[in-house]
Design a protein around this motif. Structure first.
Motif, mmCIF file in Angstrom:
data_model
loop_
_atom_site.group_PDB
_atom_site.id
_atom_site.type_symbol
_atom_site.label_atom_id
_atom_site.label_comp_id
_atom_site.label_asym_id
_atom_site.label_seq_id
_atom_site.Cartn_x
_atom_site.Cartn_y
_atom_site.Cartn_z
ATOM 1 N N ILE A 93 0.848 -1.188 0.000
ATOM 2 C CA ILE A 93 0.000 0.000 0.000
ATOM 3 C C ILE A 93 0.887 1.243 0.000
ATOM 4 O O ILE A 93 1.883 1.318 0.732
ATOM 5 C CB ILE A 93 -0.937 0.005 1.220
ATOM 6 C CG1 ILE A 93 -1.762 -1.291 1.274
ATOM 7 C CG2 ILE A 93 -1.872 1.212 1.169
ATOM 8 C CD1 ILE A 93 -2.584 -1.443 2.543
ATOM 9 N N ASP A 94 0.538 2.215 -0.808
ATOM 10 C CA ASP A 94 1.335 3.433 -0.939
ATOM 11 C C ASP A 94 1.079 4.360 0.248
ATOM 12 O O ASP A 94 0.220 5.244 0.200
ATOM 13 C CB ASP A 94 1.008 4.137 -2.256
ATOM 14 C CG ASP A 94 1.953 5.303 -2.539
ATOM 15 O OD1 ASP A 94 2.889 5.514 -1.747
ATOM 16 O OD2 ASP A 94 1.745 5.989 -3.552
ATOM 17 N N TRP A 141 2.423 0.716 -6.686
ATOM 18 C CA TRP A 141 1.717 0.297 -5.474
ATOM 19 C C TRP A 141 0.242 0.685 -5.528
ATOM 20 O O TRP A 141 -0.138 1.639 -6.212
ATOM 21 C CB TRP A 141 2.356 0.929 -4.245
ATOM 22 C CG TRP A 141 3.755 0.476 -3.971
ATOM 23 C CD1 TRP A 141 4.450 -0.514 -4.600
ATOM 24 C CD2 TRP A 141 4.638 1.007 -2.976
ATOM 25 N NE1 TRP A 141 5.705 -0.644 -4.065
ATOM 26 C CE2 TRP A 141 5.852 0.266 -3.072
ATOM 27 C CE3 TRP A 141 4.533 2.007 -2.024
ATOM 28 C CZ2 TRP A 141 6.939 0.515 -2.235
ATOM 29 C CZ3 TRP A 141 5.610 2.264 -1.193
ATOM 30 C CH2 TRP A 141 6.798 1.532 -1.293
ATOM 31 N N VAL A 142 -0.570 -0.033 -4.776
ATOM 32 C CA VAL A 142 -1.983 0.318 -4.681
ATOM 33 C C VAL A 142 -2.136 1.478 -3.709
ATOM 34 O O VAL A 142 -1.517 1.505 -2.640
ATOM 35 C CB VAL A 142 -2.825 -0.899 -4.231
ATOM 36 C CG1 VAL A 142 -2.415 -1.412 -2.860
ATOM 37 C CG2 VAL A 142 -4.313 -0.546 -4.227
ATOM 38 N N THR A 143 -2.926 2.470 -4.086
ATOM 39 C CA THR A 143 -3.124 3.625 -3.207
ATOM 40 C C THR A 143 -4.210 3.323 -2.177
ATOM 41 O O THR A 143 -5.089 2.482 -2.406
ATOM 42 C CB THR A 143 -3.538 4.872 -4.010
ATOM 43 O OG1 THR A 143 -4.857 4.668 -4.533
ATOM 44 C CG2 THR A 143 -2.558 5.151 -5.141
ATOM 45 N N PRO A 144 -4.159 4.008 -1.033
ATOM 46 C CA PRO A 144 -5.237 3.829 -0.047
ATOM 47 C C PRO A 144 -6.619 4.111 -0.623
ATOM 48 O O PRO A 144 -7.580 3.418 -0.295
ATOM 49 C CB PRO A 144 -4.867 4.825 1.058
ATOM 50 C CG PRO A 144 -3.379 4.925 0.981
ATOM 51 C CD PRO A 144 -3.069 4.845 -0.496
ATOM 52 N N LYS A 145 -6.720 5.086 -1.524
ATOM 53 C CA LYS A 145 -8.017 5.405 -2.137
ATOM 54 C C LYS A 145 -8.505 4.249 -3.006
ATOM 55 O O LYS A 145 -9.689 3.872 -2.966
ATOM 56 C CB LYS A 145 -7.882 6.676 -2.977
ATOM 57 C CG LYS A 145 -9.052 6.989 -3.913
ATOM 58 C CD LYS A 145 -10.321 7.335 -3.164
ATOM 59 C CE LYS A 145 -11.364 7.992 -4.060
ATOM 60 N NZ LYS A 145 -11.782 7.174 -5.225
ATOM 61 N N GLU A 146 -7.617 3.660 -3.788
ATOM 62 C CA GLU A 146 -8.004 2.525 -4.628
ATOM 63 C C GLU A 146 -8.471 1.354 -3.775
ATOM 64 O O GLU A 146 -9.471 0.695 -4.082
ATOM 65 C CB GLU A 146 -6.824 2.094 -5.496
ATOM 66 C CG GLU A 146 -6.480 3.074 -6.598
ATOM 67 C CD GLU A 146 -5.180 2.727 -7.299
ATOM 68 O OE1 GLU A 146 -5.063 3.033 -8.498
ATOM 69 O OE2 GLU A 146 -4.283 2.148 -6.657
ATOM 70 N N LEU A 192 -11.530 -13.888 -1.440
ATOM 71 C CA LEU A 192 -10.240 -13.307 -1.063
ATOM 72 C C LEU A 192 -9.773 -12.546 -2.293
ATOM 73 O O LEU A 192 -9.206 -13.124 -3.217
ATOM 74 C CB LEU A 192 -9.246 -14.392 -0.671
ATOM 75 C CG LEU A 192 -9.692 -15.355 0.436
ATOM 76 C CD1 LEU A 192 -8.629 -16.424 0.671
ATOM 77 C CD2 LEU A 192 -9.993 -14.604 1.730
ATOM 78 N N LEU A 193 -10.025 -11.259 -2.313
ATOM 79 C CA LEU A 193 -9.906 -10.465 -3.534
ATOM 80 C C LEU A 193 -8.548 -9.763 -3.623
ATOM 81 O O LEU A 193 -8.271 -8.842 -2.853
ATOM 82 C CB LEU A 193 -11.032 -9.435 -3.574
ATOM 83 C CG LEU A 193 -11.126 -8.566 -4.826
ATOM 84 C CD1 LEU A 193 -11.326 -9.441 -6.061
ATOM 85 C CD2 LEU A 193 -12.283 -7.582 -4.691
ATOM 86 N N PRO A 194 -7.697 -10.162 -4.553
ATOM 87 C CA PRO A 194 -6.402 -9.482 -4.716
ATOM 88 C C PRO A 194 -6.596 -8.043 -5.172
ATOM 89 O O PRO A 194 -7.418 -7.755 -6.044
ATOM 90 C CB PRO A 194 -5.688 -10.300 -5.794
ATOM 91 C CG PRO A 194 -6.380 -11.627 -5.805
ATOM 92 C CD PRO A 194 -7.811 -11.302 -5.465
ATOM 93 N N VAL A 195 -5.832 -7.137 -4.570
ATOM 94 C CA VAL A 195 -5.828 -5.738 -4.988
ATOM 95 C C VAL A 195 -4.350 -5.360 -5.158
ATOM 96 O O VAL A 195 -3.716 -4.852 -4.241
ATOM 97 C CB VAL A 195 -6.531 -4.818 -3.965
ATOM 98 C CG1 VAL A 195 -6.674 -3.411 -4.532
ATOM 99 C CG2 VAL A 195 -7.906 -5.373 -3.591
ATOM 100 N N ASN A 196 -3.830 -5.649 -6.339
ATOM 101 C CA ASN A 196 -2.391 -5.612 -6.580
ATOM 102 C C ASN A 196 -1.831 -4.272 -6.988
ATOM 103 O O ASN A 196 -0.607 -4.132 -7.078
ATOM 104 C CB ASN A 196 -2.036 -6.620 -7.693
ATOM 105 C CG ASN A 196 -2.113 -8.053 -7.222
ATOM 106 O OD1 ASN A 196 -1.867 -8.344 -6.057
ATOM 107 N ND2 ASN A 196 -2.467 -8.947 -8.127
ATOM 108 N N GLY A 197 -2.669 -3.323 -7.267
ATOM 109 C CA GLY A 197 -2.147 -2.103 -7.861
ATOM 110 C C GLY A 197 -1.602 -2.417 -9.232
ATOM 111 O O GLY A 197 -2.242 -3.094 -10.042
ATOM 112 N N ARG A 198 -0.367 -1.989 -9.494
ATOM 113 C CA ARG A 198 0.245 -2.240 -10.808
ATOM 114 C C ARG A 198 1.522 -3.061 -10.672
ATOM 115 O O ARG A 198 2.405 -3.029 -11.524
ATOM 116 C CB ARG A 198 0.526 -0.907 -11.490
ATOM 117 C CG ARG A 198 -0.744 -0.217 -11.977
ATOM 118 C CD ARG A 198 -0.715 1.258 -11.810
ATOM 119 N NE ARG A 198 -0.736 1.673 -10.415
ATOM 120 C CZ ARG A 198 -1.824 1.759 -9.654
ATOM 121 N NH1 ARG A 198 -3.008 1.424 -10.156
ATOM 122 N NH2 ARG A 198 -1.760 2.140 -8.387
ATOM 123 N N VAL A 199 1.600 -3.837 -9.593
ATOM 124 C CA VAL A 199 2.774 -4.676 -9.342
ATOM 125 C C VAL A 199 2.770 -5.856 -10.300
ATOM 126 O O VAL A 199 1.728 -6.511 -10.458
ATOM 127 C CB VAL A 199 2.786 -5.161 -7.896
ATOM 128 C CG1 VAL A 199 3.936 -6.149 -7.661
ATOM 129 C CG2 VAL A 199 2.914 -3.992 -6.940
#
Length: 226
Positions: free
Chosen positions: A177-178, A194-199, A219-226
């Protein structure tokens, strides 16, 4: 998601603050629960409960009951409270494993158990937990943290099965998380990935909304742009 009454644990942290602000902007009423002291007087839409040790079941129940009493009901619980420690298995302190389990698993367990009667009574209850992509495959120094977040994943699945048809239970699994703390600890990283707190907050609040009524046990992945 207008008019939801939501408890957010870990609400004064980097992610928790954003989730609270986003939910308030959408017209929800928020009970903010944190180990840190209360920072603001209660308003019509925000009720802060500070100094709460969620690793203690009785303290968790007292806080959740107070939130439900203050607003008259409870529609969703968002479990963000937790912690992180980087320590290798061979050279680390066994107490680190106990601390990670307490901060990440027990806080979510105690808050969830306290909230279940209120969420059931609402007729459309939601629980959203904070898991971690790092718990799917632990790297060096991540053993205690990853094991505890894997416990959050299994807790999510068990609760979803037990509460099916009454309360939906899901978890988001962020990568990095950013946050200011993460940037300071990894100054050479590419923060844009990185995934932002807002995202992440947007995904959490979707799972807490009426639109996610058919989603449970995810279990939902929230990877940002990694």
């Amino acid at each position: 998601m207008d008019g939801k009454v939501i408890v957010v644990t870990g609400a004064l942290g980097a992610l928790g603050r954003v989730v609270v602000d986003e939910a308030l902007a959408r017209g929800d009423r928020i009970a903010s629960v944190d180990h840190a002291p209360t920072q603001a007087p209660a308003t019509a839409d925000l009720f802060e409960l500070g100094g709460v040790d969620l690793t203690d079941a009785a303290a968790a129940k007292k806080a959740i009951d107070a939130a439900a009493s203050h607003f008259g009901r409870l529609d969703a619980l968002i479990n963000i409270a937790g912690g992180f420690l980087f320590e290798t298995v061979a050279d680390g302190d066994p107490k680190t494993w106990q601390r990670m389990y307490a901060l990440n698993v027990m806080t979510a367990l105690n808050a969830s158990r306290a909230a279940i009667p209120h969420l059931t009574a609402s007729g459309n209850g939601r629980i959203v937990n904070l898991g971690a992509m790092g718990a799917l495959q632990a790297g060096p120094g991540m053993g205690a943290y990853a094991a505890s977040k894997a416990g959050v994943h299994r807790l999510t699945e068990a609760l979803a099965a037990e509460l099916k048809g009454k309360i939906t239970v899901n978890a988001v699994l962020p990568s990095i998380i950013d946050t200011a703390a993460n940037r300071a600890s990894m100054p050479k990283a590419d923060f844009e990935k990185w995934v932002t707190p807002k995202e992440l907050a947007d995904v959490i609040l979707f799972l807490a909304s009426d639109a996610a009524s058919a989603v449970t046990g995810a279990l939902l992945p929230v990877n940002g742009r990694v």
